[in-house]
Enzyme design. Structure first.
Site, PDB file in Angstrom:
ATOM      1  N   ASN A 136     -57.321 -49.735 -12.275  1.00  0.00           N
ATOM      2  CA  ASN A 136     -57.176 -49.326 -10.870  1.00  0.00           C
ATOM      3  C   ASN A 136     -56.397 -50.436 -10.172  1.00  0.00           C
ATOM      4  O   ASN A 136     -56.954 -51.485  -9.884  1.00  0.00           O
ATOM      5  CB  ASN A 136     -58.556 -49.142 -10.228  1.00  0.00           C
ATOM      6  CG  ASN A 136     -58.454 -48.911  -8.730  1.00  0.00           C
ATOM      7  OD1 ASN A 136     -57.391 -48.554  -8.218  1.00  0.00           O
ATOM      8  ND2 ASN A 136     -59.570 -49.086  -8.017  1.00  0.00           N
TER       9      ASN A 136
ATOM     10  N   LYS B 275     -55.340 -50.541  -7.258  1.00  0.00           N
ATOM     11  CA  LYS B 275     -55.602 -50.622  -5.801  1.00  0.00           C
ATOM     12  C   LYS B 275     -54.263 -50.714  -5.057  1.00  0.00           C
ATOM     13  O   LYS B 275     -53.261 -50.192  -5.532  1.00  0.00           O
ATOM     14  CB  LYS B 275     -56.522 -51.793  -5.481  1.00  0.00           C
ATOM     15  CG  LYS B 275     -57.767 -51.849  -6.359  1.00  0.00           C
ATOM     16  CD  LYS B 275     -58.821 -52.714  -5.759  1.00  0.00           C
ATOM     17  CE  LYS B 275     -59.903 -52.971  -6.792  1.00  0.00           C
ATOM     18  NZ  LYS B 275     -61.182 -53.298  -6.196  1.00  0.00           N
TER      19      LYS B 275
ATOM     20  N   HIS C 220     -63.968 -43.715  -4.744  1.00  0.00           N
ATOM     21  CA  HIS C 220     -64.111 -45.167  -4.932  1.00  0.00           C
ATOM     22  C   HIS C 220     -64.863 -45.738  -3.736  1.00  0.00           C
ATOM     23  O   HIS C 220     -64.691 -45.292  -2.604  1.00  0.00           O
ATOM     24  CB  HIS C 220     -62.722 -45.810  -5.062  1.00  0.00           C
ATOM     25  CG  HIS C 220     -62.773 -47.225  -5.532  1.00  0.00           C
ATOM     26  ND1 HIS C 220     -63.109 -48.261  -4.692  1.00  0.00           N
ATOM     27  CD2 HIS C 220     -62.563 -47.773  -6.761  1.00  0.00           C
ATOM     28  CE1 HIS C 220     -63.092 -49.389  -5.381  1.00  0.00           C
ATOM     29  NE2 HIS C 220     -62.771 -49.117  -6.645  1.00  0.00           N
TER      30      HIS C 220
ATOM     31  N   GLU D 287     -64.423 -48.262  -2.037  1.00  0.00           N
ATOM     32  CA  GLU D 287     -63.560 -48.747  -0.939  1.00  0.00           C
ATOM     33  C   GLU D 287     -63.143 -47.595  -0.038  1.00  0.00           C
ATOM     34  O   GLU D 287     -62.950 -47.780   1.166  1.00  0.00           O
ATOM     35  CB  GLU D 287     -62.345 -49.489  -1.526  1.00  0.00           C
ATOM     36  CG  GLU D 287     -62.753 -50.842  -2.099  1.00  0.00           C
ATOM     37  CD  GLU D 287     -61.853 -51.375  -3.207  1.00  0.00           C
ATOM     38  OE1 GLU D 287     -60.741 -50.846  -3.391  1.00  0.00           O
ATOM     39  OE2 GLU D 287     -62.285 -52.325  -3.896  1.00  0.00           O
TER      40      GLU D 287
ATOM     41  N   GLU E 253     -69.973 -47.881 -10.537  1.00  0.00           N
ATOM     42  CA  GLU E 253     -69.377 -49.079  -9.957  1.00  0.00           C
ATOM     43  C   GLU E 253     -70.305 -49.641  -8.876  1.00  0.00           C
ATOM     44  O   GLU E 253     -70.223 -49.228  -7.707  1.00  0.00           O
ATOM     45  CB  GLU E 253     -68.024 -48.744  -9.329  1.00  0.00           C
ATOM     46  CG  GLU E 253     -66.979 -48.285 -10.318  1.00  0.00           C
ATOM     47  CD  GLU E 253     -65.586 -48.755  -9.915  1.00  0.00           C
ATOM     48  OE1 GLU E 253     -64.922 -49.348 -10.762  1.00  0.00           O
ATOM     49  OE2 GLU E 253     -65.190 -48.570  -8.755  1.00  0.00           O
TER      50      GLU E 253
ATOM     51  N   GLY F  37     -64.856 -56.629  -7.389  1.00  0.00           N
ATOM     52  CA  GLY F  37     -64.009 -57.699  -6.861  1.00  0.00           C
ATOM     53  C   GLY F  37     -64.756 -58.979  -6.533  1.00  0.00           C
ATOM     54  O   GLY F  37     -64.202 -59.878  -5.906  1.00  0.00           O
TER      55      GLY F  37
ATOM     56  N   SER G 125     -65.884 -55.989 -11.752  1.00  0.00           N
ATOM     57  CA  SER G 125     -65.627 -57.302 -12.341  1.00  0.00           C
ATOM     58  C   SER G 125     -65.720 -57.299 -13.872  1.00  0.00           C
ATOM     59  O   SER G 125     -66.122 -58.294 -14.474  1.00  0.00           O
ATOM     60  CB  SER G 125     -66.552 -58.360 -11.739  1.00  0.00           C
ATOM     61  OG  SER G 125     -66.335 -58.474 -10.337  1.00  0.00           O
TER      62      SER G 125
HETATM   63  C1  PEP Z   1     -62.441 -51.289  -8.997  1.00  0.00           C
HETATM   64  O1  PEP Z   1     -61.778 -51.479  -7.997  1.00  0.00           O
HETATM   65  O2  PEP Z   1     -62.664 -50.135  -9.365  1.00  0.00           O
HETATM   66  C2  PEP Z   1     -62.967 -52.442  -9.714  1.00  0.00           C
HETATM   67  C3  PEP Z   1     -63.809 -52.253 -10.680  1.00  0.00           C
HETATM   68  O3  PEP Z   1     -62.487 -53.668  -9.311  1.00  0.00           O
HETATM   69  P1  PEP Z   1     -62.771 -55.076 -10.056  1.00  0.00           P
HETATM   70  O4  PEP Z   1     -62.627 -54.870 -11.513  1.00  0.00           O
HETATM   71  O5  PEP Z   1     -61.729 -55.987  -9.485  1.00  0.00           O
HETATM   72  O6  PEP Z   1     -64.161 -55.480  -9.687  1.00  0.00           O
END
Ligand code: PEP
Length: 248
Positions: free
Chosen positions: A9, A11, A94, A96, A165, A171, A209
């Site tokens: 992803n 972003k 997501h 976000e 998630e 992040g 992460s």
């Molecule tokens: C994501 O944005 O779906 C995500 C898992 O980000 P990160 O791996 O940076 O935590």
């Protein structure tokens, strides 16, 4: 047995030159990769990345889709438009987008429905905040989020991908432990099994992460079918390491 699935992803990152460089490096290192793979890119780069991925095993993905099919929805991008660019996966819900765009469980369910109607696999994201986990609400939150998608999509639920998630892990570098991830994935698996006789088709990804150092341990969990990767998907060496960990 489901082959593992790793999806990047990106972003709101990238640019014409940066995308080309990143994908050239990833393509050059794909040799031993046998898992399923995809990258979800910002909408303006779909055409560019469609061309860059042609002839590779990496599928094209988008990061969002409208809950509507067409019409007066300024700024929205519909599933038929995504299909025009050969999009195979689309993230729906997501955290976000739930947080910054107030996407409700019902809106996420409708987005998944739009994607499915166009033959695009929605990657439906669910996950609890740190406060919800501390309050012992993790299971209730993720079940509520997935229940909305099941309610709206009925038997088509066997065609989705789910991504667990935890919001506190995205992040932040605070990855869920393999045990924490497995516990939640098992709950999701049971919920999907109760909704469809074809639950074995549904991949449940972990996201938050996941990186080159921790991917193998997370992917070794019985109900972790792959990963949704943010930051580490922007570094070719890290993304390739995760792809290789998923290919064992
Ligand atoms: C994501 O944005 O779906 C995500 C898992 O980000 P990160 O791996 O940076 O935590």
């Amino acid at each position: 047995m489901r082959p593992k699935l790793i999806v990047g992803n990106w972003k709101m990152n990238g640019g014409l030159a940066a995308n080309q460089l990143l994908l050239d490096e990833i393509k050059a290192g794909l040799g031993a990769v046998r898992c399923r793979a995809g990258v979800c890119v910002p909408h303006p780069y779909l055409a560019q990345v469609q061309l860059l991925l042609a002839g590779t095993p990496i599928a094209l993905g988008a990061q969002d889709v409208s809950a509507q099919t067409a019409g007066a929805y300024t700024g929205e991008v519909s599933a038929p438009m995504l299909r025009d660019f050969g999009v195979r996966y689309c993230i729906a819900g997501h955290s976000e987008r739930r947080q910054h765009h107030a996407e409700s469980d019902e809106a996420v369910a409708l987005k998944a429905k739009q994607a499915l109607a166009c033959g695009i696999t929605p990657i439906v994201c669910v996950g609890e905040t740190a406060a919800e986990r501390e309050a012992g609400q993790t299971e209730a939150v993720i079940k509520r989020q997935l229940a909305a998608v099941i309610h709206e999509n009925g038997h088509c639920i066997s065609e989705i991908v789910v991504a667990y998630e935890p919001v506190w892990a995205i992040g932040t570098g605070n990855t869920a432990t393999p045990e924490q991830a497995q516990t939640v994935h098992a709950v999701l698996r049971a919920q999907i099994k109760a909704a469809t006789p074809h639950a074995e088709r549904v991949s449940i990804l972990y996201g938050g992460s996941m990186n080159a150092a921790n991917a193998a341990e997370l992917l070794a969990q019985p109900d972790v079918d792959g990963g949704l990767i943010g930051g580490a998907a922007l570094k070719s060496a890290d993304f390739l390491t995760i792809l290789r960990a998923a290919s064992r």
